[in-house]
Design a protein around this motif. Structure first.
Motif, short mmCIF file in Angstrom:
data_model
loop_
_atom_site.label_atom_id
_atom_site.label_comp_id
_atom_site.label_asym_id
_atom_site.label_seq_id
_atom_site.Cartn_x
_atom_site.Cartn_y
_atom_site.Cartn_z
N SER A 190 -1.87 -8.10 -2.32
CA SER A 190 -2.75 -8.46 -3.29
C SER A 190 -3.80 -7.18 -3.90
N ALA A 191 -4.16 -6.57 -2.84
CA ALA A 191 -5.18 -5.49 -3.18
C ALA A 191 -5.49 -4.27 -2.29
N SER A 192 -6.25 -3.46 -2.67
CA SER A 192 -6.57 -2.29 -1.54
C SER A 192 -7.96 -1.90 -1.97
N TYR A 193 -8.46 -1.33 -1.10
CA TYR A 193 -9.73 -0.64 -1.10
C TYR A 193 -9.68 0.83 -1.66
N ALA A 194 -10.04 1.03 -2.89
CA ALA A 194 -9.42 2.46 -3.60
C ALA A 194 -10.02 3.46 -2.92
#
Length: 251
Positions: A190-194
Motif C-alpha cells: 500500500s505505501a512507504s515512508y518516503a
C-alpha cells in the motif's frame, strides 16, 4: 515437556515453509501489471499499479487509490496478454482495497478457462520477524520479486492499520501481494515512508477475507463516475440548521 512440544511444533512449521524460489514460481503467474485510463485520454495510461488474482474466474485485488477517477483499466499478465477490467465487485476507501472482475478474453482474442490465483493467509498466525516476499511492478519494472521480514503487526498511520515490512516496495508495487513463507497472501502492498529506509506498509489481507461481494458487480465506468473520494474537513462534525451557512476547510 511443554518446551519440547513447542520446539517440535516450531520445527514442523519451519519444515513446511517454501524456499523463495518455490514461492516465486508458485505466485508469479497470478500477479499482474495494471494500467488505468481517464475518460478524456482513453489511449494513454494515467496510472500504473500491481494486482493479483484470488479466483480462477478472474476475481482480482488491487489498491483503491490505483483506480480513483479513472474510466477504464486493463491488466497485463506475465505472458504479455492484456485483459480488460470489466466491473468492480467491492471497494473500500477506508481499507484502500478494490475487488474487481477481469475479463477472460484478451485483446489478442485469446480466451482463458481459468486464471492462476493465490491463496489467502490467516494474518493471526503471522509474527514479527517472519520472512515475507513482495511481488509486483515497482516503477513499472514488472515481475519484480523482493524479500524482507515482518517488522510490525500493527502500524497505525493516517487513520488506518497496516502491517509493516522491510520487503522493498515502490510506486507501482501498490496493489501487489505480500506473501508469507508458504506462498499465501498476507496483505496488499500500500505505501512507504518516503523519508525512511525499509519502512513499507501493507494492508492486511483480512480486508479481502471479510469483504462481501458478488458478481457481476457494477460496470467499471459507472462505479467511479461522478463520485467524490477522500473528503476530509477541519471539523469532525458539523450540524447546520435550515438556511444556515458555515465554511469549512476541505482537503
Amino acid at each position: 515437556p511443554l518446551t519440547e512440544h513447542l520446539s517440535l511444533a516450531e520445527q514442523v512449521r519451519q519444515d513446511a515453509a517454501l524456499s523463495p524460489q518455490q514461492i516465486y514460481r508458485r505466485a508469479a503467474n497470478a500477479v499482474f501489471y495494471l494500467e488505468s485510463f481517464e475518460a478524456d485520454a482513453p489511449d494513454t495510461p494515467s496510472g500504473e499499479a500491481s494486482g493479483f488474482f484470488i479466483s480462477p474466474d478472474g476475481i482480482a485485488v488491487t489498491n483503491y487509490n490505483a483506480l480513483i477517477d479513472t474510466a477504464a483499466a486493463e491488466i497485463t499478465t506475465r505472458d504479455g496478454e492484456v485483459y480488460p477490467v470489466l466491473s468492480i465487485l467491492y471497494g473500500s476507501t477506508r481499507d484502500d482495497i478494490i475487488i474487481m472482475q477481469v475479463g477472460k478474453t484478451a485483446d489478442s482474442g485469446r480466451t482463458v478457462q481459468a486464471f492462476p490465483y493465490l491463496d489467502l493467509a490467516d494474518p493471526a498466525s503471522a509474527r514479527v520477524g517472519d520472512p515475507v516476499y513482495a511481488l509486483g511492478a515497482p516503477l513499472g519494472l514488472r515481475d519484480t520479486f523482493t524479500s524482507g521480514v515482518l517488522s510490525s503487526l500493527s502500524r497505525s498511520t493516517g487513520g488506518r492499520e497496516y502491517l509493516q515490512t522491510t520487503a522493498p516496495i515502490s510506486s507501482g508495487s501498490s496493489g501487489g501481494p505480500l506473501l508469507d513463507a508458504y506462498g499465501k497472501v498476507l496483505g496488499v502492498s500500500s505505501a512507504s515512508y518516503a523519508n525512511g529506509q525499509n519502512l513499507n506498509l501493507v494492508t492486511s489481507v483480512n480486508t479481502v477475507r471479510t469483504a462481501r461481494y458478488s458478481a457481476p458487480g457494477k460496470p467499471y465506468f459507472d462505479y467511479f463516475k461522478g463520485a467524490v473520494y477522500h473528503l476530509t474537513a477541519d471539523r469532525p462534525e458539523l450540524t447546520l440548521t435550515e438556511g444556515e451557512t458555515q465554511t469549512v476547510v476541505v482537503a
